[in-house]
Design a protein around this motif. Structure first.
Motif, PDB file in Angstrom:
ATOM      1  N   LEU A   6       0.930  -1.195   0.025  1.00 54.29           N
ATOM      2  CA  LEU A   6       0.104  -0.075   0.167  1.00 54.29           C
ATOM      3  C   LEU A   6       0.825   1.465   0.099  1.00 54.29           C
ATOM      4  O   LEU A   6       1.849   1.495   0.951  1.00 54.29           O
ATOM      5  N   ASN A   9       0.372   6.340   2.419  1.00 49.33           N
ATOM      6  CA  ASN A   9      -0.401   6.757   3.536  1.00 49.33           C
ATOM      7  C   ASN A   9      -1.878   6.297   3.580  1.00 49.33           C
ATOM      8  O   ASN A   9      -2.721   7.141   4.064  1.00 49.33           O
ATOM      9  N   PRO A  12      -5.613   3.437   7.931  1.00 52.52           N
ATOM     10  CA  PRO A  12      -5.336   1.983   8.639  1.00 52.52           C
ATOM     11  C   PRO A  12      -6.548   1.152   8.483  1.00 52.52           C
ATOM     12  O   PRO A  12      -6.442  -0.208   8.912  1.00 52.52           O
ATOM     13  N   LEU A  15      -5.983  -1.705   6.538  1.00 48.07           N
ATOM     14  CA  LEU A  15      -5.270  -3.203   6.999  1.00 48.07           C
ATOM     15  C   LEU A  15      -6.017  -3.866   7.882  1.00 48.07           C
ATOM     16  O   LEU A  15      -5.936  -4.856   8.068  1.00 48.07           O
ATOM     17  N   VAL A  26       1.523  -7.515   4.718  1.00 45.86           N
ATOM     18  CA  VAL A  26       1.324  -6.252   4.078  1.00 45.86           C
ATOM     19  C   VAL A  26       2.455  -5.237   4.269  1.00 45.86           C
ATOM     20  O   VAL A  26       2.819  -5.040   5.529  1.00 45.86           O
ATOM     21  N   THR A  27       2.604  -4.689   3.252  1.00 45.70           N
ATOM     22  CA  THR A  27       3.839  -3.617   3.384  1.00 45.70           C
ATOM     23  C   THR A  27       3.235  -2.139   3.116  1.00 45.70           C
ATOM     24  O   THR A  27       2.563  -1.956   2.014  1.00 45.70           O
ATOM     25  N   THR A  28       3.531  -0.944   3.815  1.00 44.99           N
ATOM     26  CA  THR A  28       3.079   0.108   3.528  1.00 44.99           C
ATOM     27  C   THR A  28       4.130   1.287   3.416  1.00 44.99           C
ATOM     28  O   THR A  28       5.295   1.086   4.081  1.00 44.99           O
ATOM     29  N   TYR A  29       3.688   2.258   2.629  1.00 47.78           N
ATOM     30  CA  TYR A  29       4.661   3.199   2.407  1.00 47.78           C
ATOM     31  C   TYR A  29       3.943   4.493   2.532  1.00 47.78           C
ATOM     32  O   TYR A  29       2.675   4.852   2.153  1.00 47.78           O
TER      33      TYR A  29
END
Length: 402
Positions: A6, A9, A12, A15, A26-29
């Motif tokens: 993702l 931003n 949440p 998630l 899950v990887t977030t940027y």
């Protein structure tokens, strides 16, 4: 394990949806990435979530060999090469409803502020002037609001405007059922000529590029107000500047621009900057906590349904197959070229490998067909390789029934 990334931003709430479905990788940027870093970050990724700043062109999509679906956590999908995604068997989902209320409230608020000349009055007080006059200030009640584009947002704006006592007219290229007391106009010119406030809610693209230009602005009533919270390419900004400068229009509110800054510290370049009767906002029509939470949940749920069942309902670029419970031991998701004999070839190939088709759902869109097959029998790697290597196949995946 399904890999998810993702960007930008995303709220949440997305998630929470993934975790509840058992999708925990899950990887977030926090932001978008430059093209080279983006391609690297997409290696091995199956589900991708983006907002408006991440651009998925043909080069990026072609390098993301594992990518199965894209979720645009916003309304617009202009940042994605939708045709390339479709031809690679990648459905693209968005959130067409979740920020409707937020945009509608902003438009109504700006309507009232501009009718009362609040931006100008506010500026003058800050600069030491106590300009206590009613000249040029009006109530919203009894005024005519013209809505160009009577879709999800436009119709909601009309409902709120009527609650404030406004008369509502609208123009749309498609026949739309009026809500409340709204009345349709047969042409854009007819709408512009009678509206005290005009608000735009149309999609981007060639068909709507600069539909508000010097000519159409001349149709508007002297002293009218223009609001654009749709797409930046819809309004000729130079022509709008001239109309405001000549006092043909009394004010404007612009939330979207033909060219927008890439980051928060980059200034906007626009001839409208400094005009006291213009409200300029940084593309925040849908930027409320409520809408972002709703968008996170809506798009994540679409991605989860696709990942777990293959359903593509709500995809903007892809054949839409609705959800059905699995009827076999394995579900095969097959994207193929929409050509005569495609289904026969697929069924024959499955039969040769000892698979019994319990149920199939097929939909096509342009050059692409998508079929969900629930089957009984052993679906091993050899079977999947045979399906993927068939000349008719674009993409083929499997989901084990639970």
């Amino acid at each position: 394990m399904t890999r998810i990334v993702l960007f930008e931003n995303i709220h949440p709430s997305a998630l929470e949806v993934f975790e509840a479905a058992g999708l925990t990788d899950v990887t977030t940027y926090a932001s978008a990435l430059p093209p080279n870093q983006l391609r690297e970050a997409l290696e091995g990724v199956e589900l991708l979530g983006i907002r408006s700043r991440t651009h998925l062109d043909e080069t990026v999509l072609s390098s993301a060999s594992s990518l199965r679906a894209v979720g645009c956590f916003c309304i617009g999908t202009n940042q994605v090469d939708l045709e390339t995604a479709m031809l690679r068997g990648i459905p693209v989902f968005n959130a067409p409803f979740s920020n409707t209320r937020s945009v509608a409230e902003l438009v109504l608020g700006e309507t009232i502020l501009l009718l009362r000349r609040i931006p100008e009055k506010n500026d003058r007080v800050h600069h030491g002037h106590w300009d206590k006059t009613a000249e040029g200030a009006y109530e919203a009640r009894g005024k005519t609001l013209g809505i160009v584009g009577y879709g999800n947002i436009g119709s909601q704006v009309g409902i709120l405007a009527e609650a404030a006592g406004m008369r509502v007219v609208f123009h749309d290229l498609e026949a739309k059922l009026p809500l409340g007391n709204a009345r349709p106009c047969t042409s854009l010119k007819q709408l512009l000529e009678q509206s005290d406030v005009v608000t735009l809610h149309v999609p981007g693209g060639r068909a709507t590029e600069n539909i508000i230009n010097a000519k159409t602005l001349s149709y508007m009533k002297k002293g009218a107000i223009l609001i654009n919270a749709s797409r930046g390419t819809v309004v000729d900004i130079d022509a709008l500047h001239d109309a405001l400068q000549m006092s043909h229009l009394s004010g404007a509110a612009i939330d979207v621009f033909p060219s927008e800054p890439k980051g928060r510290d980059e200034p906007l370049q626009s001839p409208l900057i400094g005009m006291r009767n213009v409200i300029l906002t940084p593309h925040i029509g849908g930027s409320t906590q409520e809408s972002q939470e709703n968008i996170g949940r809506e798009v994540a749920e679409k991605l989860v349904r696709f990942a777990l069942s293959g359903t593509t309902k709500g995809a903007v670029n892809f054949p839409e197959v609705p959800y059905q419970d699995a009827a076999g031991a394995t579900r095969i998701l097959h994207v193929h070229r929409n050509e005569p004999g495609a289904m026969g070839a697929l069924s024959s190939l499955m039969a040769r490998h000892g698979l019994n088709i319990v149920r199939q759902q097929l939909q096509t869109k342009g050059p692409v067909g998508y079929v969900i097959s629930d089957v009984e029998g052993e679906v091993n790697e050899a079977v999947m390789q045979a399906l993927r290597q068939d000349p008719i196949t674009i993409r083929c995946d499997q989901i084990a029934s639970t």
